[in-house]
Enzyme design. Sequence first.
Site: not given
Length: 491
Positions: A174, A249, A283, A384
Amino acid sequence: MEYRMLIGGEAVAAKSGETFESVNPYDQQPWARVPRAGPEDVDTAVAAAREAFTTGPWPRLTPTERGRLLRNLGDLVASHAEELATLETRDNGKLYSEMLTQLRYIPQWYYYFGGLADKIEGMVHPVDKPDIFNFSHHEPYGVVAAITAWNSPLLLAAYKLAPALAAGNTVVLKPSEHASCSTLRFAELFALAGFPPGVVNVISGFGPEIGDALTGHPDVAKITFTGSATTGRRINAVAGQDFKSVTLELGGKSPNIVFADADLDNAANGAIAGILAASGQTCVAGSRLLVEDSIHDAFLERVVAIARTARSGDPMDPATNIGPVATKAQYDKIRGYLEIAEAEGAERVLGGTPDPDPAIGKGWFIEPTIYANVTNAMRIAREEVFGPVLSVIRFRDEDEAVHIANDTRYGLAAGIWSQNLKRCIELPKRLRAGTVWVNTYRAVSYMTPFGGFKASGTGKENGIEAIRQYLQLKSVWLSTADSFSNPFTIR
């Protein structure tokens, strides 16, 4: 453009008939229509993957034959690299030059794991029992649910698909609802590569609508996910109910540490690469730049000077350095963090203005932004942002640098810039991060493990370690004894 999902080897619409639009971040115009899957589509895709795992040609293929199919897939990706890179740029606004570089590199994942498929060996174990032969071997989990993020859809898919298929699993993939088209087009290559129907299934839709149905499905044995820590935490909780294996992750707030003895030209370029490449939407972004006191002011000037030269604009233009951010929601989130930084007292030394230059278009552009006099307690240094926003933090000595670097809930990556050989060898041991780059930044390879510590995730992708994430170890005991005596005691 109209896209279809891949379920059981067939190109299909959502059972409901519903679709949603993909919007180009550069011009804010819809350009494609994508199936909007529901839980019933998830059930169908998982059933197809389960059937392919238990019956048909896939479970009867030798590892060598699986490897051949993966190499076929790598060849097809290579021959479609320009097309797939264009679709990714339309979907997520990242530079075509970067997407094309990725697509030309991605075949290596399928070649590498295709070659590794028939090299996973078991072991004969010496045991302290007479008349016993004991050995172990590796088996695939079964159906793997693979969920990718919008910033590099096909690269992240390769991280997951290549080892999962090499190990003998089947997959329901997905992609993010914000960047589905390249993956749906990629799905058409599996039949051309020779994969049996149902081995790989690709569904598109919104995470809140089908995420739990996929990750919580009783026939899904393994989950691999790249995305936010918030979503990763939810997936981990859902998976834990059925004790599913999970590889996550997640996000990062990576420190990029510059010491006074560094090659400052290289370090400045590394600082820019760490935060402005991919418009900060990665990331591993080195969003915290830690600079030693004695060079702080001069080094900051050097970084700002390079950042000023970054050209924002059409991501298809080879002269463009900074493309738009991928979504309106992400644009609003970044703008909100700029306001937070100002309120907390960070000193804006570049960017941060309310509106981008109108000459670059009407897309979701955030100009390169640098804040100085940031403390590690500020939200801009702890959360973040996922955009081209750099926080610059001073440090006095190596111990303080390590303390600041590790003072975060994340642990995905870190960078070190120094000419001191001892420091370059010893300091990585002190940093709580899954990847440490020394005198470079943002380098990746299919051959080396990648994954985070702490809230940046669990498990590893890439390298030999990755295929082990998709295999279970089974121990087999074979008795050669003539009789089985006393059934009431342990053997």
